[in-house]
Motif scaffolding. Structure first.
Motif, mmCIF file in Angstrom:
data_model
loop_
_atom_site.group_PDB
_atom_site.id
_atom_site.type_symbol
_atom_site.label_atom_id
_atom_site.label_comp_id
_atom_site.label_asym_id
_atom_site.label_seq_id
_atom_site.Cartn_x
_atom_site.Cartn_y
_atom_site.Cartn_z
ATOM 1 N N ALA A 195 0.832 -1.208 0.000
ATOM 2 C CA ALA A 195 0.000 0.000 0.000
ATOM 3 C C ALA A 195 0.865 1.256 0.000
ATOM 4 O O ALA A 195 0.594 2.218 -0.736
ATOM 5 N N PHE A 196 1.937 1.277 0.791
ATOM 6 C CA PHE A 196 2.793 2.459 0.833
ATOM 7 C C PHE A 196 3.489 2.695 -0.498
ATOM 8 O O PHE A 196 3.583 3.824 -0.984
ATOM 9 N N GLU A 197 3.985 1.610 -1.089
ATOM 10 C CA GLU A 197 4.698 1.782 -2.356
ATOM 11 C C GLU A 197 3.734 2.231 -3.448
ATOM 12 O O GLU A 197 4.093 3.000 -4.334
ATOM 13 N N MET A 198 2.492 1.756 -3.345
ATOM 14 C CA MET A 198 1.478 2.203 -4.296
ATOM 15 C C MET A 198 1.290 3.706 -4.182
ATOM 16 O O MET A 198 1.234 4.428 -5.188
ATOM 17 N N ALA A 199 1.218 4.204 -2.940
ATOM 18 C CA ALA A 199 1.062 5.642 -2.726
ATOM 19 C C ALA A 199 2.237 6.403 -3.321
ATOM 20 O O ALA A 199 2.071 7.419 -4.007
ATOM 21 N N SER A 200 3.446 5.907 -3.097
ATOM 22 C CA SER A 200 4.633 6.589 -3.607
ATOM 23 C C SER A 200 4.636 6.632 -5.126
ATOM 24 O O SER A 200 4.920 7.662 -5.743
ATOM 25 N N SER A 201 4.279 5.508 -5.731
ATOM 26 C CA SER A 201 4.302 5.419 -7.180
ATOM 27 C C SER A 201 3.273 6.361 -7.802
ATOM 28 O O SER A 201 3.561 7.074 -8.769
ATOM 29 N N ALA B 215 10.969 11.433 -11.679
ATOM 30 C CA ALA B 215 9.604 11.008 -11.366
ATOM 31 C C ALA B 215 9.285 9.709 -12.094
ATOM 32 O O ALA B 215 8.687 8.794 -11.525
ATOM 33 N N TRP B 216 9.678 9.618 -13.340
ATOM 34 C CA TRP B 216 9.473 8.413 -14.141
ATOM 35 C C TRP B 216 10.119 7.219 -13.464
ATOM 36 O O TRP B 216 9.529 6.155 -13.356
ATOM 37 N N GLY B 217 11.335 7.407 -12.998
ATOM 38 C CA GLY B 217 12.065 6.311 -12.365
ATOM 39 C C GLY B 217 11.321 5.787 -11.149
ATOM 40 O O GLY B 217 11.076 4.592 -11.012
ATOM 41 N N VAL B 218 10.922 6.693 -10.251
ATOM 42 C CA VAL B 218 10.245 6.256 -9.033
ATOM 43 C C VAL B 218 8.910 5.606 -9.370
ATOM 44 O O VAL B 218 8.575 4.531 -8.869
ATOM 45 N N ALA B 219 8.142 6.242 -10.246
ATOM 46 C CA ALA B 219 6.798 5.750 -10.520
ATOM 47 C C ALA B 219 6.827 4.375 -11.172
ATOM 48 O O ALA B 219 6.171 3.435 -10.712
ATOM 49 N N PHE C 228 9.408 2.151 -11.792
ATOM 50 C CA PHE C 228 10.134 1.075 -11.124
ATOM 51 C C PHE C 228 9.299 0.543 -9.966
ATOM 52 O O PHE C 228 9.203 -0.668 -9.750
ATOM 53 N N GLY C 229 8.665 1.457 -9.223
ATOM 54 C CA GLY C 229 7.774 1.033 -8.147
ATOM 55 C C GLY C 229 6.650 0.166 -8.675
ATOM 56 O O GLY C 229 6.304 -0.869 -8.083
ATOM 57 N N PHE C 230 6.092 0.558 -9.803
ATOM 58 C CA PHE C 230 5.012 -0.220 -10.414
ATOM 59 C C PHE C 230 5.497 -1.619 -10.771
ATOM 60 O O PHE C 230 4.814 -2.626 -10.503
ATOM 61 N N ALA C 231 6.677 -1.737 -11.334
ATOM 62 C CA ALA C 231 7.207 -3.040 -11.725
ATOM 63 C C ALA C 231 7.421 -3.927 -10.498
ATOM 64 O O ALA C 231 7.042 -5.106 -10.499
ATOM 65 N N ILE C 232 7.997 -3.349 -9.451
ATOM 66 C CA ILE C 232 8.214 -4.121 -8.222
ATOM 67 C C ILE C 232 6.889 -4.624 -7.678
ATOM 68 O O ILE C 232 6.771 -5.777 -7.230
ATOM 69 N N LEU C 233 5.884 -3.759 -7.719
ATOM 70 C CA LEU C 233 4.595 -4.155 -7.154
ATOM 71 C C LEU C 233 3.950 -5.272 -7.954
ATOM 72 O O LEU C 233 3.305 -6.151 -7.391
ATOM 73 N N CYS C 234 4.093 -5.255 -9.257
ATOM 74 C CA CYS C 234 3.530 -6.351 -10.053
ATOM 75 C C CYS C 234 4.181 -7.667 -9.678
ATOM 76 O O CYS C 234 3.505 -8.696 -9.497
ATOM 77 N N TRP C 235 5.496 -7.669 -9.552
ATOM 78 C CA TRP C 235 6.200 -8.875 -9.161
ATOM 79 C C TRP C 235 5.788 -9.322 -7.769
ATOM 80 O O TRP C 235 5.527 -10.501 -7.508
#
Lengths: 256, 223
Positions: free
Chosen positions: A100-106, A226-230, A232-239
């Protein structure tokens, strides 16, 4: 029996592998976010002046999420090998919170990228550049940053020098239109910092003034971060989603 | 007739200046004349009297456009405008470039910045002494730029990009699926009804029966 033993071992192996990848990605995310937070680029006073610090918030969350992912991945590996229901349940719940936190950050990083339109910088520049009666420190920062930006990148205004003609500005209040159709920093300058051809610059003869806008120079680095954080976070979350589903399936199959 | 320059200059018109082509090859036979530029608001152009002298209160820049309907400025002799124009040179006149004398009443022929967006009309007038000997037609009306206020710039969020919407929807769906799976997992399997013999714990020991001694004892009894 032997076949289901193999299934168990394969599932355990996959889950351990999934957690190893999560751990490594967590470290990478932390490193990336530390780089963003500690590495201010040239136009950051302009960003600070827009009072939009979303990208910083997203990066700070990213640092802690990355460390949490690393710690939880180790917990997950231990829990999978020991096949302990309680440990796995703790792992799943903590992972969901981190998710949930990483989703918020992304999402914050992606929104931040959208909110920095050229108009935001245009309005800020027109209202604050060379604002004379201001004792505000941030206005002086804005002026200094714009001067540096225009000299180093050979650009003028946000969209071009015509920004100064299309709109009135704080600059226009103290500098007459006839003498300064656009600021001196928009002129092509020689080694001493003086315009190469002042009349040519005032007339707008190409070659004696900077005809490009500075928006690309401002938004380029910010957008990359911004692209990097958004994403990369999305990719990590999918995995992480896949690993968590696998872990839940594994948990439901363990003998109590 | 005079016209805004055709050169590619960004400052052809600004809020208080404009740029004309020089009158090259226009006044050919008047070597002794002084060529003046007459600037008037469009509505006053037709009322201009050629015998008005430059440098007089009737044509002073500082009183334009109040009491003075047209002012005269940018005087030059024909030598400043040699004919033909060398190719590649930028030969222009910037009307409104002198800011130092804009308020100075002792300089009535000042080429000061124009006081408003116009529209203006200009013409060139050649004077020998104080006698007008040649003139061009009035130019087409020239309108200067008007600047808008920066508060008219819309800075409201211009909507969300496709990337941001994609991230938000997909992540929300993933989180919802995970929460649903967690709830299902706890409800159905929390009370141990899922634990099947498919996955066994590594420490669990299967008890096997040892019958060997029992059989031996029975045979010993019979013997």
């Amino acid at each position: 029996m032997a076949k289901s033993d193999d299934c168990v071992h394969i599932l355990q192996g996959l889950l351990v592998f999934g957690n190893v990848v999560i751990g490594m990605c967590g470290i990478a995310l932390t490193a990336e976010c530390i780089y963003i937070v500690s590495n201010p680029h040239d136009a950051s006073p302009l960003l600070k002046a827009t009072e939009n610090s979303d990208i910083h918030a997203a990066a700070w969350i990213g640092i802690f999420v990355g460390l949490a992912l690393f710690a939880l991945s180790i917990l997950g590996i231990i829990a999978v090998i020991k096949a302990s229901r309680t440990l796995l349940l703790v792992y799943i719940i903590l992972m969901l919170i981190t998710f949930a936190f990483e989703m918020a950050s992304s999402i914050t990083a992606a929104t931040h990228q959208d909110s920095l339109t050229p108009n935001v910088f245009l309005k800020q520049m027109l209202e604050r550049y060379q604002k004379s009666e201001s004792n505000n420190n941030s206005d002086n920062e804005v002026t200094k940053t714009w001067d540096e930006l225009m000299r180093q990148n050979h650009c003028c205004g946000v969209n071009g020098p015509s920004d100064w003609q299309e709109y009135t500005s704080a600059f226009r209040r103290t500098h007459s239109d006839a003498d300064y159709p656009w600021p001196r920093a928009c002129c092509v300058l020689d080694a001493k910092g003086l315009p190469v051809n002042l009349d040519g610059c005032k007339l707008g003869v190409s070659g004696y003034y900077n005809s490009n806008g500075c928006y690309d120079a401002i938004s380029g680095p910010v957008n990359t971060h911004a692209w990097g954080v958004a994403w990369f976070g999305f990719a990590i979350l999918c995995w992480t989603f896949c690993v968590l589903l696998g872990t839940m399936f594994y948990w439901s199959g363990i003998e109590y | 007739r005079p016209a805004l320059t055709q050169e590619q200059l960004l400052g052809v018109t600004t809020a208080s200046t404009f740029v004309l082509d020089q009158p090259r090859c226009t006044f050919k036979d008047f070597g002794n004349a002084v060529i003046w530029l007459v600037v008037a608001l469009e509505k006053d152009a037709s009322n201009f009297n050629n015998s008005a002298g430059p440098g007089t209160p009737e044509t002073a820049f500082q009183s334009f456009p109040g009491t003075v309907r047209a002012y005269m400025t940018l005087n030059a002799t024909l030598d400043s405008y040699p004919c033909p124009k060398p190719a590649g040179d930028i030969t222009v006149l910037r009307v409104g470039s002198e800011t130092s004398c804009a308020e100075d009443e002792s300089r009535p022929t000042c080429n000061g910045p124009l006081p408003g967006p116009g529209p203006y009309r200009v013409k060139f007038l050649a004077l020998e002494g104080s006698v007008p000997v040649a003139e061009t037609e009035w130019s087409m009306p020239i309108t200067l730029r008007t600047a808008k206020s920066p508060s008219s710039i819309p800075t409201a969020g211009s909507g969300h990009s496709a990337g941001m919407i994609a991230i938000t929807t997909i992540l929300s769906i993933l989180l919802a699926i995970l929460l649903a799976a967690l709830v299902a997992m706890l409800v159905f399997c929390g009370s141990d009804s899922c634990g099947s013999s498919t996955f066994s714990k590594p420490e669990s020991v299967t008890v096997r029966r040892y019958n060997t001694h029992h059989v031996y004892d029975q045979r010993a009894d019979r013997l």
